[in-house]
Write an enzyme that holds these catalytic residues in place. Structure first.
Site, PDB file in Angstrom:
ATOM      1  N   LYS A 194      49.626  39.462  43.366  1.00 47.01           N
ATOM      2  CA  LYS A 194      50.452  38.864  42.147  1.00 47.01           C
ATOM      3  C   LYS A 194      51.187  39.706  41.495  1.00 47.01           C
ATOM      4  O   LYS A 194      52.304  39.298  40.906  1.00 47.01           O
ATOM      5  CB  LYS A 194      49.327  38.017  41.271  1.00 47.01           C
ATOM      6  CG  LYS A 194      48.203  39.067  40.833  1.00 47.01           C
ATOM      7  CD  LYS A 194      48.566  39.436  39.274  1.00 47.01           C
ATOM      8  CE  LYS A 194      47.964  40.636  38.722  1.00 47.01           C
ATOM      9  NZ  LYS A 194      48.451  41.130  37.442  1.00 47.01           N
ATOM     10  N   ASP A 246      46.628  33.930  37.716  1.00 46.91           N
ATOM     11  CA  ASP A 246      46.913  35.142  36.999  1.00 46.91           C
ATOM     12  C   ASP A 246      48.513  35.364  36.856  1.00 46.91           C
ATOM     13  O   ASP A 246      49.164  36.300  36.367  1.00 46.91           O
ATOM     14  CB  ASP A 246      46.576  36.444  38.023  1.00 46.91           C
ATOM     15  CG  ASP A 246      46.362  37.664  36.840  1.00 46.91           C
ATOM     16  OD1 ASP A 246      46.639  37.743  35.820  1.00 46.91           O
ATOM     17  OD2 ASP A 246      46.012  38.541  37.426  1.00 46.91           O
ATOM     18  N   LYS A 258      56.094  52.894  32.806  1.00 49.71           N
ATOM     19  CA  LYS A 258      54.611  52.610  33.161  1.00 49.71           C
ATOM     20  C   LYS A 258      54.279  52.166  34.587  1.00 49.71           C
ATOM     21  O   LYS A 258      55.498  51.930  35.501  1.00 49.71           O
ATOM     22  CB  LYS A 258      54.053  51.357  32.068  1.00 49.71           C
ATOM     23  CG  LYS A 258      54.401  51.253  30.969  1.00 49.71           C
ATOM     24  CD  LYS A 258      52.819  51.879  30.017  1.00 49.71           C
ATOM     25  CE  LYS A 258      53.364  51.893  28.639  1.00 49.71           C
ATOM     26  NZ  LYS A 258      52.220  52.258  27.937  1.00 49.71           N
TER      27      LYS A 258
END
Lengths: 320, 320
Positions: free
Chosen positions: B187, B239, B266
């Site tokens: 995902k 998700d 990140k």
């Protein structure tokens, strides 16, 4: 080609605009006394777009039928039966191709729109559907999408897709009328549910809604004789972005307004579809927990917050 | 119960906070010289939450292992193998339950994380996974979600779900390790793709992305011996809200920054997963057009706009 579009609401008017843009001769029909028709006649535009001069506006259904081989219908789903009776009285419809560009199920009977038109028209015609994601507001800003054209005759499907395909709308051939029609209609139910979750500050549960919503509709489609995988295609899951997440979605906005105690004026076809699906759930003996919860909230005055919490935040159990 | 959490990044720290909130005695482990650990040690908080005093912080892996029966691991997926070797050197791990709360696939080998840990640990342990939707930012604001706990031993699954369940996180029993691990990892690939579409002003194509993304991963899971329907459950499709549509999603933001020519600091685990899935695609001989397009964009300098347009706006064809 000569193509007529019947219905001059948001979608009908867009379709006329689009079909003309693709290179066809277009006549757009509306009821003479309808607000949309009068507005277009006077200004040649609505809230979303301006119609080029070469698109002919007409309030004569006979004219609109006789001038075209392909006729695209985009009216309110619940009015299709009475409209089809009117079409049936016109002789020239024989042999023509009718494309339903609308998302709904007949509320009282649970019937698909292609069934409704087929039942009412006594002559041999081709029936196709045009479904899938996309907002008028995006298309007129040249934002492309993928959609589906389907019919029971693959040659009709291929001809329509080839006539209507462009860089703005990429068409796929639909292979399952039951799945595509059910999928297109019921994504509006999930849109209403998504709006309710948004209004209750439970937007994060839209993930669960997607996983469980597709699953229950998939079960229904299989029970009805369609292909359960169709629901995971463009007509249903592929339309979730436009329906569950977009500011433009009337059904999502209706659901949100409903739980916030506001009124929302635009047509939210999902509400009629909730009724229709209740019928289908009984008829085919398929449990549809999300659709059923919506029915209780919309038609039986159940509290939306409690009902949706009960649905999504129930005790632990197996996922499938 | 005594539960240790290994890893004090965004997720690990949240898990410690959550497991304590649910009523367990928690020890949170981090590397002594890691920025996250030092920050927590000094201030007992990070960008997302404040740790209650009763949560013990430790940089001794031996302590963290010996004090708990259940150990939850949340570290960078690509570091799991070397970390598992370290764990294997600790005698007390025998018979304990390790829960992997992380989403990834080993990039070089295409191996699932439960396989990686199983290969490296020579003693008898229970291995489980904790996957599904939810953002730390939402949970700490008391916004609930549904997640999945799975293992190959249904008794372990049920025990963990019952120990960890609460009004904030409703757990379902996962029934398919292959599907849930692949689903959770991939995902993130779809999240990167969604971010690229957002950055290219093609957000409307996220509907197609959802329909086609689920389908190709589902095919892969089936080829690998899992259940193809798992992908349409919480670990993957469920998700998508949190990954394809949320401002909080690092993978989505990475994809958007990438096409906008910005840098994004990140960790976007989806990038490593793209590599891993390329391996799996070859190994199992399954075509994965979206994953493959991402590979070409990220690792072969293909133009993102052209590649994604080619993928989503190709000529007409059958949908399935």
């Amino acid at each position: 080609m000569n193509i007529s579009v019947l219905g001059c609401g948001r979608w009908g008017t867009f379709i006329a605009w689009y079909v003309n843009k693709v290179g066809h001769n277009v006549m757009l029909w509306g009821r003479e006394n309808s607000k949309n028709y009068i507005g277009l006649k006077e200004n040649r535009k609505n809230d979303y777009l301006t119609l080029p001069e070469e698109i002919e506006l007409s309030h004569s259904l006979e004219n609109a039928i006789s001038q075209a081989e392909t006729i695209i219908i985009s009216i309110s789903a619940q009015e299709l039966r009475s409209f089809a009776k009117r079409l049936n009285s016109i002789n020239e419809i024989e042999g023509k191709t009718f494309v339903l560009c609308m998302k709904g199920i007949e509320a009282d009977s649970g019937k698909r729109l292609s069934q409704v038109i087929d039942e009412e028209i006594g002559k041999r015609i081709n029936i196709a559907v045009w479904v899938g994601p996309g907002h008028v507001q995006d298309f007129v800003r040249n934002i492309p999408n993928c959609m589906v054209i389907g019919s029971d005759d693959v040659e009709v499907t291929k001809r329509l897709a080839s006539e209507l395909n462009s860089d703005l709308i990429r068409f796929y051939y639909g292979q399952d009328m039951i799945g595509n029609e059910l999928g297109a209609a019921t994504k509006n139910v999930m849109g209403v549910a998504a709006g309710m979750l948004d209004g209750l500050q439970y937007s994060s549960l839209k993930g669960s809604l997607m996983a469980r919503g597709t699953r229950e509709i998939s079960r229904l489609v299989r029970a009805m004789g369609g292909n359960d995988i169709t629901i995971y295609g463009l007509s249903h899951l592929g339309d979730y972005e436009a329906t569950l997440f977009s500011e433009h979605s009337h059904n999502r906005r209706f659901g949100q307004a409903f739980v916030e105690g506001q009124t929302f004026e635009k047509l939210a076809e999902g509400v009629s579809t909730v009724k229709a699906v209740k019928e289908l759930s009984n008829m085919y003996e398929v449990e549809l927990p999300i659709c059923n919860a919506l029915y209780e909230i919309l038609f039986e005055d159940k509290n939306a917050k409690e009902t949706l919490e009960d649905l999504f935040l129930r005790p632990v159990k197996f996922e499938f």
